[in-house]
Design an enzyme around this catalytic site. Structure first.
Site, PDB file in Angstrom:
ATOM      1  N   LYS A  84       0.843  -1.199   0.000  1.00  0.00           N
ATOM      2  CA  LYS A  84       0.000   0.000   0.000  1.00  0.00           C
ATOM      3  C   LYS A  84       0.880   1.251   0.000  1.00  0.00           C
ATOM      4  O   LYS A  84       1.926   1.281   0.670  1.00  0.00           O
ATOM      5  CB  LYS A  84      -0.918  -0.022   1.230  1.00  0.00           C
ATOM      6  CG  LYS A  84      -1.978   1.079   1.246  1.00  0.00           C
ATOM      7  CD  LYS A  84      -2.917   0.910   2.442  1.00  0.00           C
ATOM      8  CE  LYS A  84      -3.993   1.978   2.501  1.00  0.00           C
ATOM      9  NZ  LYS A  84      -4.915   1.800   3.642  1.00  0.00           N
ATOM     10  N   SER A 159      -9.794   1.767   2.573  1.00  0.00           N
ATOM     11  CA  SER A 159      -8.907   2.517   1.707  1.00  0.00           C
ATOM     12  C   SER A 159      -7.862   1.658   1.004  1.00  0.00           C
ATOM     13  O   SER A 159      -7.290   2.096   0.017  1.00  0.00           O
ATOM     14  CB  SER A 159      -8.200   3.609   2.505  1.00  0.00           C
ATOM     15  OG  SER A 159      -7.375   3.039   3.504  1.00  0.00           O
ATOM     16  N   SER A 183     -10.010  -0.462   6.795  1.00  0.00           N
ATOM     17  CA  SER A 183      -9.405  -0.336   5.465  1.00  0.00           C
ATOM     18  C   SER A 183      -8.712  -1.570   4.918  1.00  0.00           C
ATOM     19  O   SER A 183      -8.367  -1.592   3.744  1.00  0.00           O
ATOM     20  CB  SER A 183      -8.427   0.828   5.438  1.00  0.00           C
ATOM     21  OG  SER A 183      -9.137   2.009   5.231  1.00  0.00           O
TER      22      SER A 183
HETATM   23  N1  GLN Z   1     -13.233   3.829   5.816  1.00  0.00           N
HETATM   24  C1  GLN Z   1     -12.720   4.293   7.065  1.00  0.00           C
HETATM   25  C2  GLN Z   1     -12.470   5.766   6.994  1.00  0.00           C
HETATM   26  O1  GLN Z   1     -12.723   6.334   5.994  1.00  0.00           O
HETATM   27  C3  GLN Z   1     -11.498   3.545   7.455  1.00  0.00           C
HETATM   28  C4  GLN Z   1     -10.274   4.032   6.824  1.00  0.00           C
HETATM   29  C5  GLN Z   1      -9.088   3.232   7.225  1.00  0.00           C
HETATM   30  O2  GLN Z   1      -9.210   2.193   7.864  1.00  0.00           O
HETATM   31  N2  GLN Z   1      -7.925   3.743   6.891  1.00  0.00           N
HETATM   32  O3  GLN Z   1     -12.026   6.368   7.920  1.00  0.00           O
END
Ligand code: GLN
Length: 481
Positions: A84, A159, A183
């Site tokens: 990532k 994400s 994410s």
């Molecule tokens: N979807 C969640 C957010 O937007 C989690 C993001 C993440 O885990 N980095 O905060």
């Protein structure tokens, strides 16, 4: 001998490791074929922001090690992985999919990268993500959205959507993601792969671009539960460079039971789970029941408030972490007439909409007039939530919920930010409590002619990842028998 029937890029870590040791495949062949396939497919899927050139020295070293050490060589030796784009690899660009860091080169390796290099793993490229890991679809990436390999008109989740799509479409053998509120697990669910958010502190955050420091964890996205365990065992461990990392035995050990007591917070599932996702969930639990495991109703009332708690704490921490991106020290920079103009221009142009929204939200909940009403209140609720889970774990071994209330959605479908936040309803709790959680595929549902995977999530007590791997494997078995 399944491996000689598969293309190398379609193999799991365990299969590729076996094939390498059996000399059915060389490290070079595995790299070349996976890299070539990734390059050919990336235009369609856009899982990678950048594919790296072959590191010939690393490839040769991995082969030499397998030749010399055979079975004693680490399983990850010679395995090409996707990383990532918020995890630092020395000498490579690391942008967190933001214009702010588009030109930024990492000056050191994240601890997880050091560990992977020591095990002989290879790096295929850096994967697309929501900007600074804020989102559940990869649509907030400054460089374009990743497509779901199961239906290209749909999101792969986020994400870590690039990492999930890369693994699901065989553009990598496995990948690393990061998980602040889901994410890793939510994109795993939406693309049909396995994803693990380790116990907070189990894996070093050194060299991870911070989003919410008390929530962030790096973890694996893989084709199987076995592979997730292989990666986790390599990544874990106390790191002197991350003061929040923990020794392997900080929490009491949990024996893996033969048959699990699976707690299900049925009251919570009334909150907007699609009927067919619920059906897959009930079928999976039934199959686990038939395999001898026991399903128990558990009350976790504060979980119903986990989402608002998360969306106070996370922006508070993110707004603090992102204050370093000021146009002076790192990355994107615009000059105005005054120093204040420099800041305003650099941050206004360098950050995307969602990042700015969270900085504003975070600054607001930390401001002197509101910190008691929002931030401190959220902290208190977080403590209650953790206690409820600790109590539940005196009666059950793991807690199960669907990873996500619905399957992959269409691009643009959740343009209202709150509708996007609701995606995280079942995943944020594990980050707030610091407990480990896994998402494992539990079948698929149909949407407008597409067959879309969905996942089941299990949460275990702190440092009881072993339980997650055991119950995750049990789910895999129910699906193959
Ligand atoms: N979807 C969640 C957010 O937007 C989690 C993001 C993440 O885990 N980095 O905060």
């Amino acid at each position: 001998m399944g491996y000689d029937m598969k293309n190398p890029n379609e193999m799991t870590i365990a299969e590729a490791a076996r094939a390498l040791r059996a000399r059915a495949l060389s490290v070079r062949e595995l790299w070349d074929q996976t890299r070539a396939y990734a390059k050919a497919k990336n235009d369609e899927i856009f899982a990678y922001l950048e594919l790296f050139d072959a590191d010939n020295a690393a490839i040769a070293a991995a082969q030499k090690r397998i030749d010399a050490e055979e079975d004693a060589a680490p399983l990850l030796c010679g395995i090409p992985l996707a990383i990532k784009d918020n995890i630092l690899i020395e000498g490579k660009t690391v942008s967190a999919a933001s214009k702010m860091l588009e030109q930024y080169t990492a000056s050191y390796d994240a601890t997880v990268i050091t560990k992977l290099k020591e095990s002989g793993a290879l790096f295929l490229g850096r994967t697309n993500m929501d900007e600074f890991a804020m989102g559940s679809s990869t649509e907030t990436s400054a460089f374009g959205a990743t497509k779901n390999p199961h239906d290209r008109s749909r999101v792969p989740g986020g994400s870590s959507g690039g990492s999930a799509a890369a693994v699901a479409a065989h553009l990598a053998i496995a990948a690393l993601g990061s998980d602040t509120g889901g994410s890793i697990r939510q994109p795993a669910s939406l693309t049909g792969v396995v994803g693990v958010k380790p116990t907070y502190g189990a894996v070093s955050r050194y060299g991870l671009i911070a989003m919410g420091s008390s929530l962030d964890q790096i973890g694996p996205l893989t084709k199987t539960v076995d592979d997730a365990e292989i990666l986790f065992d390599t990544l874990r461990g106390r790191d002197a460079r991350d003061a929040t990392s923990i020794p392997d035995d900080l929490y009491p050990a949990h024996k893996t039971p033969k048959t699990f007591r699976i707690g299900v917070p049925y009251a919570l599932l009334e909150q907007g789970v699609s009927a067919d996702v619920r059906a897959r969930f009930d079928e999976t639990l039934k199959a686990l029941g038939a395999a001898g495991h026991r399903v128990v109703d558990v009350a976790l009332p504060t979980s119903a408030h986990a989402l608002p708690v998360y969306y106070v704490i996370m922006p508070a921490e993110a707004s603090t972490n992102l204050s370093r991106f000021d146009g002076m020290r790192y990355g994107f920079s615009r000059r105005g007439d005054t120093l204040l103009d420099d800041y305003l221009l650099s941050r206004s142009e360098g950050f995307g909409e969602e990042v700015k929204r969270r900085i504003l939200l975070g600054t607001f909940v930390l401001s002197s007039g509101y910190i008691d009403a929002y931030y401190r209140k959220a902290h208190a609720a977080r403590t209650v939530l953790t206690k409820e889970y600790d109590d539940a774990f005196t009666e059950v071994d793991v807690v199960a919920v669907p990873t996500s209330p619905s399957p992959a959605f269409r691009f643009g479908e959740k343009s209202d930010p709150v509708s996007m936040y609701v995606e995280d309803i079942f995943t944020v709790t594990a980050n707030l409590t610091g407990m480990p959680a896994i998402s494992v595929p539990m079948g698929s549902v149909e949407r407008a002619g597409s067959t879309l995977p969905v996942g089941i999530q299990f949460t275990a007590p702190h440092q009881a990842e072993k339980l997650l791997f055991a119950i995750g494997s049990a789910v895999e078995k129910t699906r193959t028998t």
